[in-house]
Design an enzyme around this catalytic site. Structure first.
Site, PDB file in Angstrom:
ATOM      1  N   ASP A 294      10.712 -50.331  14.617  1.00 61.79           N
ATOM      2  CA  ASP A 294      11.337 -49.003  15.085  1.00 61.79           C
ATOM      3  C   ASP A 294      13.066 -49.490  15.552  1.00 61.79           C
ATOM      4  O   ASP A 294      13.831 -48.613  15.397  1.00 61.79           O
ATOM      5  CB  ASP A 294      10.838 -48.373  15.949  1.00 61.79           C
ATOM      6  CG  ASP A 294       9.703 -47.560  15.611  1.00 61.79           C
ATOM      7  OD1 ASP A 294       9.574 -47.294  14.496  1.00 61.79           O
ATOM      8  OD2 ASP A 294       8.710 -47.047  16.603  1.00 61.79           O
TER       9      ASP A 294
ATOM     10  N   GLU B  46       8.872 -59.497  27.223  1.00 60.20           N
ATOM     11  CA  GLU B  46       8.523 -58.071  27.516  1.00 60.20           C
ATOM     12  C   GLU B  46       8.936 -57.672  28.938  1.00 60.20           C
ATOM     13  O   GLU B  46       8.495 -58.415  29.838  1.00 60.20           O
ATOM     14  CB  GLU B  46       6.968 -57.579  27.266  1.00 60.20           C
ATOM     15  CG  GLU B  46       6.625 -56.414  28.106  1.00 60.20           C
ATOM     16  CD  GLU B  46       7.238 -55.181  27.058  1.00 60.20           C
ATOM     17  OE1 GLU B  46       7.724 -54.364  27.759  1.00 60.20           O
ATOM     18  OE2 GLU B  46       7.478 -55.254  25.956  1.00 60.20           O
ATOM     19  N   GLN B  47       9.737 -56.625  29.128  1.00 55.76           N
ATOM     20  CA  GLN B  47      10.154 -56.265  30.604  1.00 55.76           C
ATOM     21  C   GLN B  47       8.861 -55.655  31.315  1.00 55.76           C
ATOM     22  O   GLN B  47       9.070 -55.940  32.519  1.00 55.76           O
ATOM     23  CB  GLN B  47      11.449 -55.029  30.047  1.00 55.76           C
ATOM     24  CG  GLN B  47      10.991 -53.884  29.606  1.00 55.76           C
ATOM     25  CD  GLN B  47      12.011 -52.847  29.682  1.00 55.76           C
ATOM     26  OE1 GLN B  47      13.169 -53.176  30.116  1.00 55.76           O
ATOM     27  NE2 GLN B  47      11.846 -51.595  29.067  1.00 55.76           N
TER      28      GLN B  47
ATOM     29  N   TYR C 294      -8.765 -38.296  13.968  1.00 56.68           N
ATOM     30  CA  TYR C 294      -9.361 -39.241  13.226  1.00 56.68           C
ATOM     31  C   TYR C 294     -10.110 -40.356  14.221  1.00 56.68           C
ATOM     32  O   TYR C 294      -9.496 -40.016  15.522  1.00 56.68           O
ATOM     33  CB  TYR C 294      -8.444 -40.183  12.307  1.00 56.68           C
ATOM     34  CG  TYR C 294      -7.454 -40.614  13.075  1.00 56.68           C
ATOM     35  CD1 TYR C 294      -7.478 -41.858  13.782  1.00 56.68           C
ATOM     36  CD2 TYR C 294      -6.084 -40.342  12.966  1.00 56.68           C
ATOM     37  CE1 TYR C 294      -6.150 -42.248  14.403  1.00 56.68           C
ATOM     38  CE2 TYR C 294      -4.916 -40.787  13.333  1.00 56.68           C
ATOM     39  CZ  TYR C 294      -4.789 -41.727  14.059  1.00 56.68           C
ATOM     40  OH  TYR C 294      -3.695 -42.151  14.715  1.00 56.68           O
TER      41      TYR C 294
END
Length: 395
Positions: free
Chosen positions: A291, A36-37, A213
């Protein structure tokens, strides 16, 4: 090829999809490490819905108890017109999934549960990928700090702005709905006299919808208000918004909506985009997930769920896989996931149009929403079992 050698997988991106993929792969005995960067995992102020199709997988991975501990206390749905009248009864006959198996989570808390499920050395922060080079025996990943990792496979889980997407094919351009979302988190004590904190409530109106919610074990109400825009709104959860502008956009709506907005100190703007389906998701040694491969609008709450389904599918497809078999296995993964994710993308688009319709009656909206949700099998689709059946039938 010696199948006893442990596969080495580099997962790029420590979002929900990347972390889920690493957990699922490691459960199969695969050496999966997340890169992770960012130098730390920050608790983004946004809610996320994990429906039955996602929670089933996470529970099998041993995370059910931890996630239920931080989920909103939720038992029923309410769908209402913009004036506050119930659609399909209240509690509603409509839903985004069985409440008994749905988890409404704060994204930061969710990410923390996932990261805690990995060994310390399986999550490497501060590692920005600058190059990925495929070769016959594997793939080399280079990082901004000069370090290099050799792997058998790279999984691109670097989100809607994926840089790795370009390694697989021509990146898909963003497609806007002409809609933006205002997001916010409100302490329960400010709103418990306004809303039932055991409900997921949605108001549907001309060109707009409003969703609320509970998250964070019921201590916060997550609010997402969808409104039209002709601006190029950044795809971000942290772009600052204007509460007065939000209130003005919902003038004349059900008093409960206005009262909820009145309790907000801050809001963030989020541009609503997806992408056209990609021609391909993988090369011989690089595969896209979540994504990065199939961005979807949030109107059915399925973005994270589809990434989790991807993760489970990859884990099954790579089960007992030799390094030389990876290219063929990735074709299977892509084949299993392409139609499913395209259906969900198209259904989410249709759902958004239905919520914001200026022509449909409340009854028509209810019938269409029920058909859309049923069409993607939220409660019954089991990505892991689908993959197992496919692998069992393979020659």
């Amino acid at each position: 090829m010696n199948r006893d050698r442990t596969l080495r997988v580099a997962v790029v991106g420590a979002g929900i999809g990347g972390l889920s993929a690493a957990i699922a792969l490691r459960a199969e005995g695969i050496d999966a490490v997340v890169y992770e960067q960012a130098s730390e995992l920050t608790a983004l102020g946004a809610g996320v819905s994990i429906a039955t199709n996602g929670s089933r997988i996470l529970t099998r991975l041993g995370l059910g108890e931890q996630l239920r501990a931080v989920a909103g206390r939720f038992t029923q749905y309410a769908f209402r017109t913009w004036q506050g009248d119930p659609i399909a009864g209240e509690p509603s006959e409509l839903s985004f999934g069985d409440p008994a198996h749905t988890l409404f989570l704060h994204r930061g808390e969710f990410q923390q549960v996932l990261s805690d499920a990995l060994p310390t050395d399986a999550l490497r922060l501060g590692h920005k990928v600058v190059a990925v080079t495929e070769h016959d025996s594997g793939v080399t990943v280079e990082f901004a700090d000069g370090s290099i990792v050799e792997a058998d496979l790279v999984i691109g889980a670097d989100g809607i702005h994926s840089r790795l997407q370009g390694l697989v094919g021509t990146p898909a351009e963003p497609v806007s709905e002409g809609v933006m979302a205002y997001r916010g988190l409100i302490p329960t004590e400010r709103v418990e006299h306004i809303v039932d904190m055991s409900m997921c409530a949605m108001w549907l109106g001309p060109q707009r919808s409003f969703l609320a919610y509970p998250v964070s074990a019921g201590s916060l109400l997550n609010v997402v208000a969808f409104a039209p825009t002709n601006l190029d709104v950044v795809e971000s959860w942290t772009a600052p918004g204007d509460v007065d502008e939000l209130a003005a956009s919902y003038a004349g709506w059900d008093q409960r909506v206005l009262d909820i907005i009145a309790t907000m100190d801050t809001t963030f703007r989020w541009g609503i985009y997806d992408r056209e389906p990609l021609d391909r998701w993988s090369t011989d040694r690089v595969a896209l997930l979540g994504d990065s491969a199939h961005a979807v609008t949030p109107h059915l709450g399925q973005g994270a769920n589809q990434a989790i389904e991807d993760a489970a599918t990859l884990a099954v497809v790579l089960r007992d896989c030799a390094a030389d078999d990876i290219p063929a296995r990735l074709r299977v993964y892509e084949g299993l996931r392409r139609d499913r994710t395209t259906l969900v993308r198209d259904s989410a688009r249709e759902a958004g149009r239905t919520y914001r319709s200026t022509e449909l009656s409340a009854l028509d909206q209810a019938e269409r929403i029920g058909a859309i949700v049923a069409g993607i099998d939220i409660n019954t689709h089991d990505a892991e079992r689908v993959a197992e059946r496919a692998m069992a039938a393979a020659p």
